[in-house]
Design a protein around this motif. Sequence first.
Motif, PDB file in Angstrom:
ATOM      1  N   GLN A   4      70.863  56.223 -83.257  1.00 40.53           N
ATOM      2  CA  GLN A   4      70.460  55.065 -82.686  1.00 40.53           C
ATOM      3  C   GLN A   4      69.895  54.586 -81.398  1.00 40.53           C
ATOM      4  OE1 GLN A   4      74.926  54.791 -83.078  1.00 40.53           O
ATOM      5  NE2 GLN A   4      74.854  52.811 -83.947  1.00 40.53           N
ATOM      6  N   PHE A   5      69.393  53.321 -81.378  1.00 41.03           N
ATOM      7  CA  PHE A   5      68.774  53.280 -79.534  1.00 41.03           C
ATOM      8  C   PHE A   5      68.982  52.035 -79.359  1.00 41.03           C
ATOM      9  CE2 PHE A   5      64.831  54.758 -82.774  1.00 41.03           C
ATOM     10  CZ  PHE A   5      64.035  55.591 -81.298  1.00 41.03           C
ATOM     11  N   THR A   7      69.605  50.151 -75.717  1.00 43.80           N
ATOM     12  CA  THR A   7      68.802  49.772 -74.266  1.00 43.80           C
ATOM     13  C   THR A   7      69.910  49.340 -73.138  1.00 43.80           C
ATOM     14  OG1 THR A   7      67.377  48.118 -74.518  1.00 43.80           O
ATOM     15  CG2 THR A   7      68.407  48.121 -72.934  1.00 43.80           C
ATOM     16  N   HIS A  31      69.665  56.986 -78.423  1.00 47.14           N
ATOM     17  CA  HIS A  31      68.248  58.011 -77.586  1.00 47.14           C
ATOM     18  C   HIS A  31      67.730  56.648 -76.891  1.00 47.14           C
ATOM     19  CE1 HIS A  31      64.152  59.141 -77.405  1.00 47.14           C
ATOM     20  NE2 HIS A  31      63.856  57.530 -77.554  1.00 47.14           N
ATOM     21  N   PHE A  33      66.153  53.131 -75.759  1.00 49.20           N
ATOM     22  CA  PHE A  33      65.191  52.388 -75.978  1.00 49.20           C
ATOM     23  C   PHE A  33      65.126  51.834 -74.403  1.00 49.20           C
ATOM     24  CE2 PHE A  33      63.251  48.111 -76.026  1.00 49.20           C
ATOM     25  CZ  PHE A  33      61.944  48.757 -77.225  1.00 49.20           C
ATOM     26  N   ARG A  54      61.670  54.679 -74.421  1.00 50.14           N
ATOM     27  CA  ARG A  54      60.473  53.809 -74.915  1.00 50.14           C
ATOM     28  C   ARG A  54      59.545  53.061 -72.959  1.00 50.14           C
ATOM     29  NH1 ARG A  54      60.038  51.742 -79.960  1.00 50.14           N
ATOM     30  NH2 ARG A  54      60.687  54.213 -80.624  1.00 50.14           N
ATOM     31  N   ALA A  95      65.105  43.599 -78.545  1.00 48.24           N
ATOM     32  CA  ALA A  95      63.671  44.322 -79.607  1.00 48.24           C
ATOM     33  C   ALA A  95      64.608  44.339 -80.479  1.00 48.24           C
ATOM     34  CB  ALA A  95      63.333  45.556 -78.698  1.00 48.24           C
ATOM     35  N   PRO A  96      63.506  44.772 -81.942  1.00 49.95           N
ATOM     36  CA  PRO A  96      64.415  44.744 -83.407  1.00 49.95           C
ATOM     37  C   PRO A  96      65.473  46.431 -82.985  1.00 49.95           C
ATOM     38  CG  PRO A  96      61.982  43.730 -83.469  1.00 49.95           C
ATOM     39  CD  PRO A  96      62.480  43.971 -81.461  1.00 49.95           C
ATOM     40  N   GLU A  97      63.712  47.024 -82.764  1.00 50.32           N
ATOM     41  CA  GLU A  97      63.827  48.453 -82.878  1.00 50.32           C
ATOM     42  C   GLU A  97      65.451  49.279 -81.888  1.00 50.32           C
ATOM     43  OE1 GLU A  97      61.873  47.052 -81.161  1.00 50.32           O
ATOM     44  OE2 GLU A  97      60.580  48.487 -81.602  1.00 50.32           O
ATOM     45  N   VAL A  98      66.320  48.203 -80.894  1.00 51.91           N
ATOM     46  CA  VAL A  98      67.733  48.700 -80.476  1.00 51.91           C
ATOM     47  C   VAL A  98      69.037  47.774 -81.546  1.00 51.91           C
ATOM     48  CG1 VAL A  98      69.239  47.987 -78.522  1.00 51.91           C
ATOM     49  CG2 VAL A  98      66.152  48.055 -78.139  1.00 51.91           C
ATOM     50  N   SER A  99      69.770  48.697 -80.944  1.00 54.15           N
ATOM     51  CA  SER A  99      70.995  48.484 -82.137  1.00 54.15           C
ATOM     52  C   SER A  99      71.999  48.105 -81.246  1.00 54.15           C
ATOM     53  CB  SER A  99      71.259  49.068 -83.401  1.00 54.15           C
ATOM     54  OG  SER A  99      70.935  50.419 -82.968  1.00 54.15           O
ATOM     55  N   LYS A 122      72.963  42.487 -81.686  1.00 54.45           N
ATOM     56  CA  LYS A 122      72.871  43.345 -81.605  1.00 54.45           C
ATOM     57  C   LYS A 122      74.614  43.518 -81.234  1.00 54.45           C
ATOM     58  CE  LYS A 122      68.522  43.212 -80.844  1.00 54.45           C
ATOM     59  NZ  LYS A 122      68.490  44.587 -82.099  1.00 54.45           N
TER      60      LYS A 122
END
Length: 398
Positions: A4-5, A7, A31, A33, A54, A95-99, A122
């Motif tokens: 899972q990403f 932030t 991971h 983000f 990232r 951001a869409p990648e972040v859960s 989120k």
Amino acid sequence: MARQFLTLLGATGTIGCNTLEVVALHPDRYHLFALTAHRNIEKLAQQCQRFAPRFAVVEHAADAERLHRLLTAGGAPPETEILHGPEALSRVASAPEVSIVMAAIVGAAGLAPTLAAAQAGKRILLANKEALVMSGALLMDAVRTSGAILLPVDSEHNAVFQSLPHHHAQGLKAVGVSRITLTASGGPFLHRALSDLMRVTPDEACKHPNWVMGRKISVDSATMMNKGLELIEACWLFGARPDQVDIVIHPESIVHSMVAYVDGSVIAQLGCPDMRTPIAHALAFPERISSGVAALDLATIGALHFQALDPQRFPAVSLAYRAIRTGGTAPAILNAANEVAVAAFLERQMRFDQIPGLIAKVLDTLSPESGDTLATVLDADARSRAIAAALIQQQAFS
Ligand code: NDP
């Protein structure tokens, strides 16, 4: 499971660093983000080198350049893209990648990105209690509308959450809850003579007996405004009325809070005073993951103590009850006045014992409005800060 990403807002703070320690134990699950910081660019650079997020976000362009220089010092191009400015905080929080978003910026500065994460649906791990205190109605509304999940990281609220049944969103009465009791260590001045409080220094106020925390929350713990903010936080998180939440002093900080039920049962959560436990709980909920925290050894601790809160020693708590009962923008006014007062105390512009009087004066001066738009909340915050700053300049504290 798929990674899972995450932030991490406020990566360089004590909650941020504890979060990274838990994440480091589970590289297959999480991971990074984005990591964000404000002033501590060296620490952010070290974190970027270790966790290769990232994105890294700082406030000012000059700090972004400094971070870039630090990350490229070895000659290699950085794996991390560097952004700056408040919009960038909201961007990495939504951001869409972040859960998962860990909201661990201190104070009102955390509101906008936390709200952005809520609006984007989120899973929010909420440490930044000030965001909820300022804009409880807005944040809870955004969570409901978007389907976001709000999980408390504050140890007391995490304990309450763990002591409630999963279906508590139906309402406390519906699930048989009669009271929520927040425990409070009493901070460093629980036994200090009241007449001595005028002499305490910032370093003494920041030396908490049980927890290692940032300076602002440490001072809040010493005045017990921290417990006042937590009272307001509990009302929003659990749909409680202020009179359903009480506070008991528990100097050992082992029982993190409790929930009493109508049948006389009391369910509590216990653990060593280490924020990695609630962080790991919120990260993995409803699963459980290791946090690196030592096992609790009650036989060695021997005895746990509880005592009633003395309102004369801790007047900040009554101010928080007053603000949440008043409603609207009153909690935002309280929070902003407190932030200004704590900063002034840390800079030795006012005394420790003058903090509650200053906040009371700001609450007396400003009329609260309905806090149902971001504009009214931010306006109340700004006006409260201006009045508090003017009172400090005039040395007019009570
Ligand atoms: P710290 O002071 O240790 O860290 C604060 C973090 O916020 C740092 O990363 C700091 O960056 C960043 N920050 C500060 N100001 C700004 C700003 N204007 N814009 C963007 N980022 C900013 O605080 P804590 O980690 O102790 O606390 C964080 C939050 O968690 C607070 O709301 C606190 O009440 C809550 N909390 C903390 C607990 C604890 O045990 N510490 C327990 C429960 C809740 P930098 O360091 O780079 O300046």
